[in-house]
Design an enzyme around this catalytic site. Structure first.
Site, PDB file in Angstrom:
ATOM      1  N   ASP A 104     -10.094 -10.412   6.845  1.00 57.64           N
ATOM      2  CA  ASP A 104     -11.460 -10.654   6.346  1.00 57.64           C
ATOM      3  C   ASP A 104     -11.830 -12.117   6.565  1.00 57.64           C
ATOM      4  O   ASP A 104     -12.949 -12.441   6.985  1.00 57.64           O
ATOM      5  CB  ASP A 104     -11.558 -10.337   4.845  1.00 57.64           C
ATOM      6  CG  ASP A 104     -11.959  -8.885   4.584  1.00 57.64           C
ATOM      7  OD1 ASP A 104     -11.617  -8.032   5.419  1.00 57.64           O
ATOM      8  OD2 ASP A 104     -12.598  -8.620   3.546  1.00 57.64           O
ATOM      9  N   TYR A 142       0.826  -1.213   0.000  1.00 61.25           N
ATOM     10  CA  TYR A 142       0.000   0.000   0.000  1.00 61.25           C
ATOM     11  C   TYR A 142       0.862   1.266   0.000  1.00 61.25           C
ATOM     12  O   TYR A 142       0.392   2.339   0.381  1.00 61.25           O
ATOM     13  CB  TYR A 142      -0.897   0.036   1.246  1.00 61.25           C
ATOM     14  CG  TYR A 142      -2.116  -0.851   1.199  1.00 61.25           C
ATOM     15  CD1 TYR A 142      -2.021  -2.195   0.849  1.00 61.25           C
ATOM     16  CD2 TYR A 142      -3.369  -0.352   1.536  1.00 61.25           C
ATOM     17  CE1 TYR A 142      -3.136  -3.014   0.837  1.00 61.25           C
ATOM     18  CE2 TYR A 142      -4.495  -1.164   1.523  1.00 61.25           C
ATOM     19  CZ  TYR A 142      -4.370  -2.488   1.170  1.00 61.25           C
ATOM     20  OH  TYR A 142      -5.486  -3.293   1.163  1.00 61.25           O
ATOM     21  N   ASP A 155      -4.679  -7.649   5.386  1.00 61.71           N
ATOM     22  CA  ASP A 155      -6.009  -7.182   4.955  1.00 61.71           C
ATOM     23  C   ASP A 155      -6.858  -8.393   4.559  1.00 61.71           C
ATOM     24  O   ASP A 155      -8.018  -8.528   4.972  1.00 61.71           O
ATOM     25  CB  ASP A 155      -5.836  -6.224   3.774  1.00 61.71           C
ATOM     26  CG  ASP A 155      -7.156  -5.678   3.278  1.00 61.71           C
ATOM     27  OD1 ASP A 155      -8.037  -5.429   4.108  1.00 61.71           O
ATOM     28  OD2 ASP A 155      -7.320  -5.516   2.048  1.00 61.71           O
ATOM     29  N   ASP A 172      -0.260 -18.357   1.863  1.00 54.25           N
ATOM     30  CA  ASP A 172      -1.235 -19.299   1.286  1.00 54.25           C
ATOM     31  C   ASP A 172      -1.534 -20.434   2.267  1.00 54.25           C
ATOM     32  O   ASP A 172      -2.694 -20.791   2.502  1.00 54.25           O
ATOM     33  CB  ASP A 172      -0.736 -19.836  -0.075  1.00 54.25           C
ATOM     34  CG  ASP A 172       0.738 -20.202  -0.074  1.00 54.25           C
ATOM     35  OD1 ASP A 172       1.479 -19.691   0.795  1.00 54.25           O
ATOM     36  OD2 ASP A 172       1.167 -21.002  -0.926  1.00 54.25           O
ATOM     37  N   LYS A 183       5.827 -14.440   2.369  1.00 54.84           N
ATOM     38  CA  LYS A 183       5.700 -15.069   1.051  1.00 54.84           C
ATOM     39  C   LYS A 183       7.088 -15.057   0.402  1.00 54.84           C
ATOM     40  O   LYS A 183       7.245 -14.795  -0.788  1.00 54.84           O
ATOM     41  CB  LYS A 183       4.661 -14.309   0.207  1.00 54.84           C
ATOM     42  CG  LYS A 183       4.245 -15.015  -1.071  1.00 54.84           C
ATOM     43  CD  LYS A 183       3.569 -16.351  -0.864  1.00 54.84           C
ATOM     44  CE  LYS A 183       3.451 -17.098  -2.188  1.00 54.84           C
ATOM     45  NZ  LYS A 183       3.045 -18.508  -2.019  1.00 54.84           N
TER      46      LYS A 183
HETATM   47  N1  GGG Z   1     -13.832   0.768   7.635  1.00 58.95           N
HETATM   48  C1  GGG Z   1     -12.920   0.237   6.720  1.00 58.95           C
HETATM   49  C2  GGG Z   1     -13.105   0.682   5.313  1.00 58.95           C
HETATM   50  O1  GGG Z   1     -13.863   1.590   5.053  1.00 58.95           O
HETATM   51  N2  GGG Z   1     -12.404   0.044   4.397  1.00 58.95           N
HETATM   52  C3  GGG Z   1     -12.526   0.373   3.042  1.00 58.95           C
HETATM   53  C4  GGG Z   1     -11.510  -0.288   2.175  1.00 58.95           C
HETATM   54  O2  GGG Z   1     -11.749  -0.431   0.991  1.00 58.95           O
HETATM   55  N3  GGG Z   1     -10.380  -0.683   2.674  1.00 58.95           N
HETATM   56  C5  GGG Z   1      -9.368  -1.329   1.926  1.00 58.95           C
HETATM   57  C6  GGG Z   1      -8.239  -1.701   2.798  1.00 58.95           C
HETATM   58  O3  GGG Z   1      -8.222  -1.365   3.969  1.00 58.95           O
HETATM   59  O4  GGG Z   1      -7.348  -2.363   2.318  1.00 58.95           O
END
Ligand code: GGG
Length: 352
Positions: A250, A138, A246, A222, A189
């Site tokens: 999730d 990022y 990230d 992975d 990785k």
């Molecule tokens: N509250 C978290 C949010 O709004 N995330 C939006 C998003 O697209 N985040 C991408 C990331 O954090 O990589």
């Protein structure tokens, strides 16, 4: 009485539903608990603001936010705007502008919540993912050339610095050390990515020597996804790069029942700038305006915010109220329940 100043930025989509719900719960908590006061100022920044002003937040937005003790954030993203404008123009601008390099993402199966993992309940999944939040994939390093032509090219260079790797891995070790199991999994990785990820591994090995009391293991990202599904109880604290964490967080949220309960803190550990607290989920435009968004992730991030502000007892009280509510089966549809945002908010207020 201690007063903490909070900048509230609900931003987009369901952020505008879950942040007011969290502020309501925090108001009740202040009345019932006493001893502290939150002085909240709301900022209307986000995609609607962009449509009027051509920017997601004003140019002096960071200067304005700097004065606050913490930021409570909702979500960013709109169906009719590119994600790179909305995300980079607000959320990442704050994270990177305030050097909030440590992103902390705790996940547990809360009482009363059913994990999609068969036969697993509270106690079978209790982990903290520490996400590097300032560089890596990022970093925003790269560009586009020959736009619109057949030979168009786009580059996205992940940046790993020794300082960046060391500070997040050290931070993760400190969290691991503070937890009963004293266990850290370093996600990498480096079998395929031969430079940045190898630096990451080298720094992890060096930092690890300062934490002989913490049991460390290393996993390829992975293989980590499989381990999270098959043996979630074998994991405690996890440190990973910006993109890897990230994705893994999730997955962790989904394994704990829903992304709708997963909180996060974007921390500037040196406290030079305010830290920012938000639900992991995005703006969820598919359910925006329906009043059915799960507010639990935002309530839990409010717990993390109170902890950060030093209001430990109030934080514990709010977490207990959230768990009492989930245990009673008062949960939204993403968790298989029938409650709407309002009902869950009211139940948490009553539990307080
Ligand atoms: N509250 C978290 C949010 O709004 N995330 C939006 C998003 O697209 N985040 C991408 C990331 O954090 O990589």
């Amino acid at each position: 009485m201690k007063t903490h100043t909070i900048a509230s930025i609900p931003a987009d989509g369901i952020g505008k539903e879950v942040v007011p719900a969290a502020l309501e719960v925090l108001r009740v908590l202040q009345q019932r608990h006493g001893g502290f006061k939150l002085q909240v100022e709301e900022f209307p920044w986000g995609s609607d603001y962009y449509k009027k002003h051509g920017e997601m937040m004003p140019k002096d937005g960071l200067e304005t936010l700097k004065k606050f003790d913490a930021i409570l954030f909702g979500a960013v993203g709109a169906p009719d705007l590119p994600d790179d404008i909305t995300l980079w123009g607000l959320r990442l601008k704050i994270c990177q502008g305030f050097d909030q390099y440590a992103n902390v993402r705790p996940t547990r199966i809360l009482p009363g919540i059913r994990s999609p993992l068969a036969g697993r309940g509270p106690g079978d999944l209790d982990m903290v993912i520490v996400r590097e939040n300032s560089e890596g994939e990022y970093a925003g390093h790269g560009g586009r050339a020959h736009r619109g032509h057949p030979e168009e090219v786009g580059t996205e260079t992940a940046i790993f610095t020794r300082v960046g790797c060391e500070r997040i891995i050290r931070f993760a070790y400190e969290i691991a050390r503070s937890r009963p199991r004293k266990q850290l999994t370093v996600v990498t990785k480096s079998n395929a990515q031969r430079h940045g990820m190898v630096l990451w591994d080298d720094v992890a090995a060096e930092v690890g020597r300062d934490f002989p009391d913490v049991k460390t293991d290393k996993m390829l990202v992975d293989a980590m996804t499989a381990r999270m599904v098959e043996k979630p109880a074998s994991l405690d604290t996890i440190v990973a790069t910006n993109l890897h964490a990230d994705i893994l967080s999730d997955l962790a949220g989904a394994l704990a029942g829903s992304l709708g309960i997963a909180p996060t803190a974007n921390l500037n550990p040196a406290r030079k700038y305010p830290s920012m607290f938000e639900p992991i989920h995005g703006s969820a435009f598919d359910i925006t305006g329906k009043g059915i968004a799960n507010p639990v992730a935002t309530f839990w991030t409010a717990v993390m915010m109170l902890d950060h502000l030093g209001e430990k007892a109030a934080a514990a009280r709010l977490m207990a109220a959230i768990e009492k509510t989930t245990a009673a089966g008062i949960v939204t549809r993403d968790l298989g329940g029938k409650a709407d945002t309002r009902t869950v908010t009211k139940a948490v207020c009553e539990a307080l």
